[in-house]
Design an enzyme around this catalytic site. Structure first.
Site, PDB file in Angstrom:
ATOM      1  N   LYS A 105       0.834  -1.202   0.000  1.00  0.00           N
ATOM      2  CA  LYS A 105       0.000   0.000   0.000  1.00  0.00           C
ATOM      3  C   LYS A 105       0.869   1.252   0.000  1.00  0.00           C
ATOM      4  O   LYS A 105       2.000   1.265   0.502  1.00  0.00           O
ATOM      5  CB  LYS A 105      -0.956   0.019   1.195  1.00  0.00           C
ATOM      6  CG  LYS A 105      -0.310   0.005   2.586  1.00  0.00           C
ATOM      7  CD  LYS A 105       0.059   1.380   3.134  1.00  0.00           C
ATOM      8  CE  LYS A 105       0.802   1.252   4.466  1.00  0.00           C
ATOM      9  NZ  LYS A 105       1.422   2.514   4.886  1.00  0.00           N
ATOM     10  N   GLY A 127       3.840  -4.366   4.242  1.00  0.00           N
ATOM     11  CA  GLY A 127       3.991  -5.776   3.895  1.00  0.00           C
ATOM     12  C   GLY A 127       3.518  -6.733   4.971  1.00  0.00           C
ATOM     13  O   GLY A 127       2.769  -7.677   4.698  1.00  0.00           O
ATOM     14  N   GLY A 128       3.940  -6.514   6.216  1.00  0.00           N
ATOM     15  CA  GLY A 128       3.525  -7.396   7.307  1.00  0.00           C
ATOM     16  C   GLY A 128       2.033  -7.356   7.543  1.00  0.00           C
ATOM     17  O   GLY A 128       1.390  -8.394   7.765  1.00  0.00           O
ATOM     18  N   SER A 129       1.457  -6.165   7.465  1.00  0.00           N
ATOM     19  CA  SER A 129       0.008  -6.017   7.640  1.00  0.00           C
ATOM     20  C   SER A 129      -0.753  -6.694   6.510  1.00  0.00           C
ATOM     21  O   SER A 129      -1.806  -7.302   6.722  1.00  0.00           O
ATOM     22  CB  SER A 129      -0.365  -4.534   7.702  1.00  0.00           C
ATOM     23  OG  SER A 129       0.192  -3.917   8.845  1.00  0.00           O
ATOM     24  N   SER A 130      -0.217  -6.593   5.292  1.00  0.00           N
ATOM     25  CA  SER A 130      -0.882  -7.214   4.150  1.00  0.00           C
ATOM     26  C   SER A 130      -0.808  -8.737   4.228  1.00  0.00           C
ATOM     27  O   SER A 130      -1.759  -9.441   3.857  1.00  0.00           O
ATOM     28  CB  SER A 130      -0.262  -6.710   2.842  1.00  0.00           C
ATOM     29  OG  SER A 130      -1.122  -6.957   1.748  1.00  0.00           O
ATOM     30  N   LEU A 163       5.432   0.240   3.371  1.00  0.00           N
ATOM     31  CA  LEU A 163       4.569  -0.301   2.315  1.00  0.00           C
ATOM     32  C   LEU A 163       3.548  -1.305   2.842  1.00  0.00           C
ATOM     33  O   LEU A 163       2.759  -1.853   2.072  1.00  0.00           O
ATOM     34  CB  LEU A 163       5.423  -0.954   1.224  1.00  0.00           C
ATOM     35  CG  LEU A 163       6.294   0.007   0.400  1.00  0.00           C
ATOM     36  CD1 LEU A 163       7.343  -0.761  -0.404  1.00  0.00           C
ATOM     37  CD2 LEU A 163       5.440   0.858  -0.534  1.00  0.00           C
ATOM     38  N   ASP A 189      -3.116  -0.971   9.857  1.00  0.00           N
ATOM     39  CA  ASP A 189      -3.233  -0.994   8.396  1.00  0.00           C
ATOM     40  C   ASP A 189      -4.023  -2.193   7.885  1.00  0.00           C
ATOM     41  O   ASP A 189      -4.376  -2.244   6.706  1.00  0.00           O
ATOM     42  CB  ASP A 189      -1.844  -1.021   7.743  1.00  0.00           C
ATOM     43  CG  ASP A 189      -1.123   0.314   7.822  1.00  0.00           C
ATOM     44  OD1 ASP A 189      -1.803   1.349   7.965  1.00  0.00           O
ATOM     45  OD2 ASP A 189       0.120   0.321   7.737  1.00  0.00           O
ATOM     46  N   SER A 214       9.521  -0.539   5.435  1.00  0.00           N
ATOM     47  CA  SER A 214       9.556   0.425   4.335  1.00  0.00           C
ATOM     48  C   SER A 214       8.361   1.361   4.312  1.00  0.00           C
ATOM     49  O   SER A 214       8.336   2.320   3.545  1.00  0.00           O
ATOM     50  CB  SER A 214       9.616  -0.327   2.997  1.00  0.00           C
ATOM     51  OG  SER A 214       8.443  -1.127   2.838  1.00  0.00           O
TER      52      SER A 214
END
EC number: 2.7.1.148
Length: 275
Positions: free
Chosen positions: A15, A104-107, A102, A137, A100
């Site tokens: 994101k 990633g972990g949440s996604s 972006l 997120d 970062s």
């Protein structure tokens, strides 16, 4: 242990925070935010399968997971409210840089929640409630696409998608702690313009490049670029590409440059269009 040969593939999309401001600090220690969030087609890939051993979470990944394991947290959160009669095995291929901004972990956590939602017949509405228990997120990333995000991240208004934009990423090899970033900001740095996120969304729809540049904002950017020269260097490099706008996503460290017709990644619609 019996492991099913059958697995399902979930894509966990990155994101961008096209707009991000903090409005106030809450009594519970979290912050009230307002933002315009957008997913792009950079993604982690998860192969998820059920295993017989109830409650077990097995994760195989191509890199070491740092900090809180949000995949396991997602599973444990569902366990608190539902009778999960199985465990899961997750093969995780990380493509989104960690630390970062972006998401990633949440996604990845959102991808596991979608998998469990299908297996346990949990509605999207209830998944969003569970997601808020996992991380700020995560509710947005259950669905993705384009959205106004408020509260501490649990209030998500999904919008018609912004399309036909592309983006390049400039990610320094440093990881920024979200907790540290929030400790660095204070009330004098908040823009406190909650209507700007919607105005920016309208500017993207109208393809009004001047307004996009004028309205784009990240409350963390000035502090993080002054704290970390590597982030400022990435921002300078992005701006040399002559984008519509270049800015930091989340609390850093990644910089993105929005382009009208070129760029490695593209804005995408909600995740259910891309499974």
């Amino acid at each position: 242990m019996v492991i099913s040969d059958y697995f399902e593939i979930e894509r966990a999309y990155a994101k961008l925070n096209l707009y991000l401001d903090v409005l106030s600090k809450r009594p519970d220690g979290y912050h009230n935010i307002t933002g315009l969030f957008q997913t792009i087609d950079l993604h982690d890939e998860l192969e998820i399968s059920q295993i017989d051993k109830r409650g077990e979470v097995r994760i195989e990944t191509n890199i070491e997971i740092q900090g809180t394991n949000l995949i396991e947290k997602a599973f444990r959160t569902v366990e608190k409210f539902y009778n999960v009669g199985f465990g899961i095995k997750v093969r995780l291929k990380k493509n989104i840089p960690m630390g970062s901004g972006l998401g990633g972990g949440s996604s990845d956590a959102a991808a596991v929640l979608r998998f469990l939602g299908r297996k346990l017949k949990i509605s999207i509405k209830d998944l969003l409630i569970l997601a808020a228990e996992v991380g700020s997120d995560v509710p947005f990333l259950i669905v993705g696409g384009t959205a106004i995000v408020e509260g501490r991240g649990e209030k998500v208004t999904f919008l018609n998608p912004i399309s036909d934009y592309r983006v390049d990423l400039f990610c320094p090899t440093i990881s920024v702690s979200t907790k540290f970033a929030y400790q660095m900001i204070h009330e004098s740095t908040y823009a406190k313009k909650p209507d700007f996120a919607l105005k920016l969304y309208e500017a993207y729809l109208k393809r009004d490049h001047n307004q996009i540049k004028a309205l784009s904002y990240n409350v963390f950017q000035e502090i993080m670029t002054s704290k970390y020269p590597q982030i400022q260097d990435a921002l300078d490099k992005a701006q040399r590409c002559n984008p519509i706008v270049a800015m930091m996503t989340g609390s850093g460290s990644c910089i993105f440059a929005v382009q009208a017709d070129k760029g490695k990644y593209r804005f995408i619609e909600d995740v259910f269009q891309h499974l």
